[in-house]
Write an enzyme that holds these catalytic residues in place. Structure first.
Site, PDB file in Angstrom:
ATOM      1  N   GLU A  72       0.854  -1.218   0.000  1.00 35.19           N
ATOM      2  CA  GLU A  72       0.000   0.000   0.000  1.00 35.19           C
ATOM      3  C   GLU A  72       0.879   1.253   0.000  1.00 35.19           C
ATOM      4  OE1 GLU A  72      -1.174   2.741   3.284  1.00 35.19           O
ATOM      5  OE2 GLU A  72      -2.147   0.832   3.781  1.00 35.19           O
ATOM      6  N   GLU A 143      11.122   2.979   2.080  1.00 36.34           N
ATOM      7  CA  GLU A 143       9.735   2.892   2.557  1.00 36.34           C
ATOM      8  C   GLU A 143       9.585   1.863   3.663  1.00 36.34           C
ATOM      9  OE1 GLU A 143       6.404   4.934   2.763  1.00 36.34           O
ATOM     10  OE2 GLU A 143       8.044   5.400   1.388  1.00 36.34           O
TER      11      GLU A 143
END
EC number: 3.4.24.-
Length: 970
Positions: A72, A143
């Site tokens: 996501e 990330e």
């Protein structure tokens, strides 16, 4: 009861919609089997889209916990069509929009909104998430740090900790058991040790699970349905359809070993809590019969005869909620949560006895049709008269609904109980048995009495089995209290007609002005809903005069709410919301909802104020609750602590929470009893009434309040002297000066540090406001990209406007476990230094685009009465009274030149600017405490180190208050 069938028909497909909804809807299915709902709203200023993918954390591969959540995050990075890193978020932010996503157990939802004239390109960028995203190894590593930072933020949150403990105590081979967030260990360290490449696994997961046939898209546009359909068909046809089946996870998370358990857990914060949950048949299969909604309504009721009312009267509980919690198509839990007092903690067995006694009452009385019909009527009125909400929040729920409900109920979801079936409800009542119960009991008193630790959050707990017969003994020995079903709800509105306002003013008018009060009035000329908004601010000079007075005023407002609860709870259930709370200069009363019965509730509240008395038993409970709240201040997130210190430094007449806690420890019931008459003895009431109310009704309400409080033979209130009218003052920082406040985090266990870098700019003035706002718009995404995406300083990274009583500024807010506040502050300074170049290199076209985006944001229409009223009430409270603010600022923006923005930045914002006034609040977590001394030594000159906040504030000049600018006359 039959629900009125107002629906829209498209190609034989019926979609139920509210009777007040004039938007158009259309369902289409693309050639790749992607199901889409199109919504056309010609009145909207914002367009939006939401994509629900029927894959969530339950599908995480073994040994890669958090992969779905990590994916996501990664889809925001870049795409083959738009390869520039973060360009999606940049485009949306710079055009007045926002973007977000979430991962749940069986769904991942991506969504955004944007100014209407930029929707087409934004939608195309969004579509690329699902067509050809890019995931480089470098971006993957960065990330992972963001996901780890997000998890670090949650480690000391009781909500996250207790939820994971409940998951931990379930079948290990059921996905409910999993850890779903992910962290550095699960996404990098452990996979790497096994020779697993996370980037490859990420791409594999995407290719295996992201298929058009298990996606549902909602697109909310301003154009006609035909034009929106053309857009969608042109952009989303390329989403691959690999004909996946939506994964199902049959079986129950809990075996008999996980039922009939009593778990004692140690929370981070002060307070005691009891959670009882039962596995039940998921309501979703009988959603129109709403069994859990019916039972949640009764078990969670707070009126006389309810379980909560009994526990409250005994002094054992301060809050109770009940309803269906975690659920999928295959399992569900019904949960009752009870906030306990210290006395309640000692009577846990009696409390559980009363809970099961109330469930026995439901067994004995059977399922009542009149209660179901009443609940259905309330829900139907709420559905048909629902407020318009921002497009993005509206469509996110619809996109989720699309994978579960038939097309007809996409807009309805679970919101309309309509079929009375006592057998379905009785079946769930039967499932709420002692043999099915899971009891989770939280308290710091269990410290040192536990023998286990949950692995992901390290929550200490113990577990023991508990038999049905033991619980039956508790039922028998529980106090004999009068438990019964609620009475019929007198607050359900029956008059939903719209009033014809004679006054068609587009802004509030001063309808009434007296020595006691002032009434601003604004009839509804836009929303056509049978609702009203009522605000009454009691300006009491005594309320803010000292830490003692602030605490006593707080106790007074809480006692008022406490006394009102059993009666006014019915109003809340029926859609008429109320609140009594502290305000800047005293306390305020808010009423919001259907206007039909609002006057009845108002009269009751005013009567309670006029005849206020202190009940010693309730005072003791409220004092205990407030004491725990203060004690829990130290467990706040570090960035919240930094923002608190910033407010304490800037705002006059505010008191440190440590002083207020000290006051509280010595407080007795008689202190409140003596204080309240003095508090009310001098007051001025600022009123705002808006919505479906005629001017004579509004005047009558305020006149009645004056008669009760001021015009009684023995008046409770007298008007303020002119010298007593209160003003809100803000510290005036010195131009060219840097101020620093260094403080260690209040929770020694928290590794996170935080920085608030605040720049004070100007006193409310249209031409300056727009320059600051335009700077904020242009710099917002650049800040996030550099500090969060590139440097990975922390998950919480934001640039936000700040307005303290009309004094404008901007603040950088960063929380980090990897770097200390001194380092972060230096990165903010470097960011600002580099931003100067960016501003100078900005093209005329880019400048105009940003100006247009800000104008569109300002001209965005109010979507509901609450939104409109909040804007006007803010103007009234601050004393600025600039009801034409938006239009005036738009006018100023249309005249603004690029050089003026550059000049503004160089004068007030940039490093070394002559008029710059900055304040750095540095809060040090346990990881970085040893850096504080050297950071203090390295602060630049000229600067001021704030050691004593209150002493500093007293020595500083203050900005003038808008509330002191004279009072408007009729």
């Amino acid at each position: 009861m039959a629900v009125e069938k107002l629906s829209t028909m498209v190609d034989g497909v019926e979609i139920l919609k509210p009777r007040t909804d004039n938007r158009e809807y259309r369902k289409i299915v693309l050639k790749n089997s992607l199901q889409v709902l199109l919504i056309s709203d010609p009145d909207t200023d914002k367009c939006a889209a939401s994509m629900s993918v029927s894959i969530g954390s339950f599908s995480d591969p073994q040994g890669l916990e958090g992969l779905a959540h990590f994916l996501e995050h990664m889809l925001f990075y870049a795409s083959a069509k738009y390869p520039e890193e973060d360009s999606y978020s940049k485009y949306i932010t710079e055009h007045g929009g926002s973007t977000n996503a979430y991962t749940s157990s069986e769904e991942t939802n991506y969504h955004f909104d944007i100014n209407a004239d930029c929707f087409s390109e934004a939608l195309d960028r969004f579509a690329q998430f699902f067509i050809k995203p890019l995931m480089s190894a470098e971006a993957t590593m960065r990330e992972i740090k963001a996901v780890d930072s997000e998890n670090q933020k949650n480690l000391l949150s009781d909500g996250w900790r207790m939820r994971q403990l409940q998951k931990h105590l379930s079948k290990e081979d059921h996905p409910f058991h999993k850890f779903s967030t992910g962290n550095m260990d699960t996404l990098h360290v452990k996979p790497q040790a096994k020779g697993v490449d996370t980037t490859s696994e990420l791409i594999k997961f995407y290719e295996e699970h992201y298929s058009a046939n298990i996606m549902h898209l909602v697109v909310y546009g301003k154009e006609s349905l035909d034009k929106i359909q053309d857009l969608v068909e042109g952009m989303f046809q390329e989403v691959q359809n690999t004909n996946k089946t939506i994964p199902r996870f049959p079986g129950q998370p809990c075996t008999p070993d996980h039922l009939q358990i009593l778990v004692k857990a140690v929370p981070i914060k002060q307070g005691h809590k009891l959670n009882v949950s039962w596995p039940v048949t998921p309501s979703i299969h009988r959603y129109e019969e709403a069994p859990c909604r019916y039972l949640g309504h009764l078990i969670g009721h707070e009126g006389e005869g309810s379980l909560f009312h009994a526990l409250k009267t005994l002094g054992w509980a301060t809050g109770l909620s009940a309803g269906e919690g975690d659920w999928t198509l295959d399992y569900s839990f019904f949960t009752v949560s009870i906030e306990l007092t210290d006395a309640g903690h000692e009577r846990m067995q009696d409390i559980l006895g009363l809970l099961f006694k109330y469930i026995q009452l439901l067994q004995q009385t059977g399922v009542c049709q009149w209660i179901f019909d009443e609940l259905a009527a309330i829900c139907e009125t709420k559905f048909h008269y629902q407020d318009k909400t921002p497009p993005m929040s509206y469509i996110v729920d619809i996109a989720s609904n699309m994978q579960i409900f038939p097309t007809r109920d996409w807009l309805v979801g679970l919101s309309l109980p309509s079929k009375f079936n006592p057998a379905t409800i009785q079946n769930v009542v039967d499932e709420l048995s002692p043999s099915n119960a899971r009891i989770f009991w939280e308290s710091q008193k269990f410290e040192g009495q536990t023998d286990k630790n949950e692995p992901w959050y390290n929550t200490a707990y113990s577990l023991e089995k508990i038999t049905s017969s033991t619980i039956q003994e508790w039922v028998k020995s529980a106090p004999d209290v009068n438990l019964h079903l609620p009475a019929p709800n007198v607050f359900i509105p029956t008059d939903l007609s719209l009033k014809d306002a004679k006054n068609k003013e587009n802004v509030p008018v001063l309808l009434r002005n007296s020595p006691f009060s002032r009434l601003w009035y604004k009839p509804d000329t836009i929303f056509s809903k049978p609702k009203a908004y009522f605000k009454m601010d009691f300006n009491c000079p005594l309320a803010v005069s000292s830490p003692d007075a602030a605490v006593l005023t707080d106790i007074f407002t809480r006692l008022l709410m406490d006394y009102l609860n059993e009666y006014a709870y019915y109003a809340q259930v029926a859609g008429l919301h109320y609140g009594v709370s502290l305000s800047d200069n005293g306390f305020e009363l808010t009423l919001l909802g259907y206007n039909h019965k609002l006057r009845i509730l108002l009269d009751t509240v005013i009567e309670k104020i006029a005849n206020f008395e202190v009940k010693p038993d309730r005072f003791a409970v409220i004092k205990e609750t407030v004491t725990k709240e203060y004690q829990n201040y130290k467990f706040r997130q570090p960035y919240h602590q930094a923002m608190y210190y910033c407010s304490l430094i800037l705002q006059d007449q505010t008191w440190p929470w440590t002083e207020e806690l000290e006051v509280l420890s010595h407080l007795e019931a008689e202190d409140v009893a003596k204080f309240v008459p003095m508090l009310l003895s001098r007051t001025f009431i600022e009123c705002y009434i808006a919505g479906n109310v005629e001017d004579n009704e509004a005047e009558s309400m305020v006149k009645h309040v004056e008669d009760v409080l001021f015009n009684d033979p023995k008046p409770k209130c007298r008007p303020l002297f002119p010298s007593q009218h209160l003003t809100n003052r803000v510290v005036k920082l010195e131009e060219g000066m840097k101020y620093f406040y260094h403080q260690d985090g209040s929770n020694p266990s928290d590794e996170n540090s935080a920085l608030v870098h605040y720049i004070q700019v100007h006193r409310d003035e249209f031409a300056m406001n727009i320059k600051l706002q335009l700077f904020g718009l242009v710099a917002k995404q650049a800040t996030f990209h550099q500090l969060r995406t590139v440097e990975q300083l922390g998950y919480i990274t934001a640039l936000a406007q700040r307005n303290d009583s009309g004094i404008y500024g901007v603040q950088f807010i960063i929380q980090s476990s990897v770097k200390g506040p001194g380092h972060i502050d230096s990165r903010v300074e470097l960011l600002l230094k580099n931003f100067e170049t960016k501003l100078r290199e900005m093209s005329d076209e880019e400048f105009k685009s940003n100006v247009t985006a800000l104008i569109d944001m300002k001209l965005e229409k109010y979507k509901n009465l609450k939104e409109e009223s909040r804007f006007y009430w803010q103007e009234i409270q601050r004393g600025t009274l600039k009801f034409n603010r938006k239009e005036a600022e738009v006018g100023a923006l249309r005249q603004l030149q690029k050089q003026e923005l550059i000049d503004f930045f160089e004068e007030y914002i940039k490093i070394g600017a002559a008029k710059k006034k900055s304040l750095s609040i540095r809060v040090y977590g346990s990881q970085h405490l040893n850096e504080m001394a050297s950071d203090k030594d390295e602060v630049p000159s000229p600067s001021v180190e704030i050691e004593d906040i209150v002493g500093f504030r007293k020595a500083q000049p203050l900005h003038g208050s808008f509330r002191g600018c004279g009072q408007p006359k009729l």
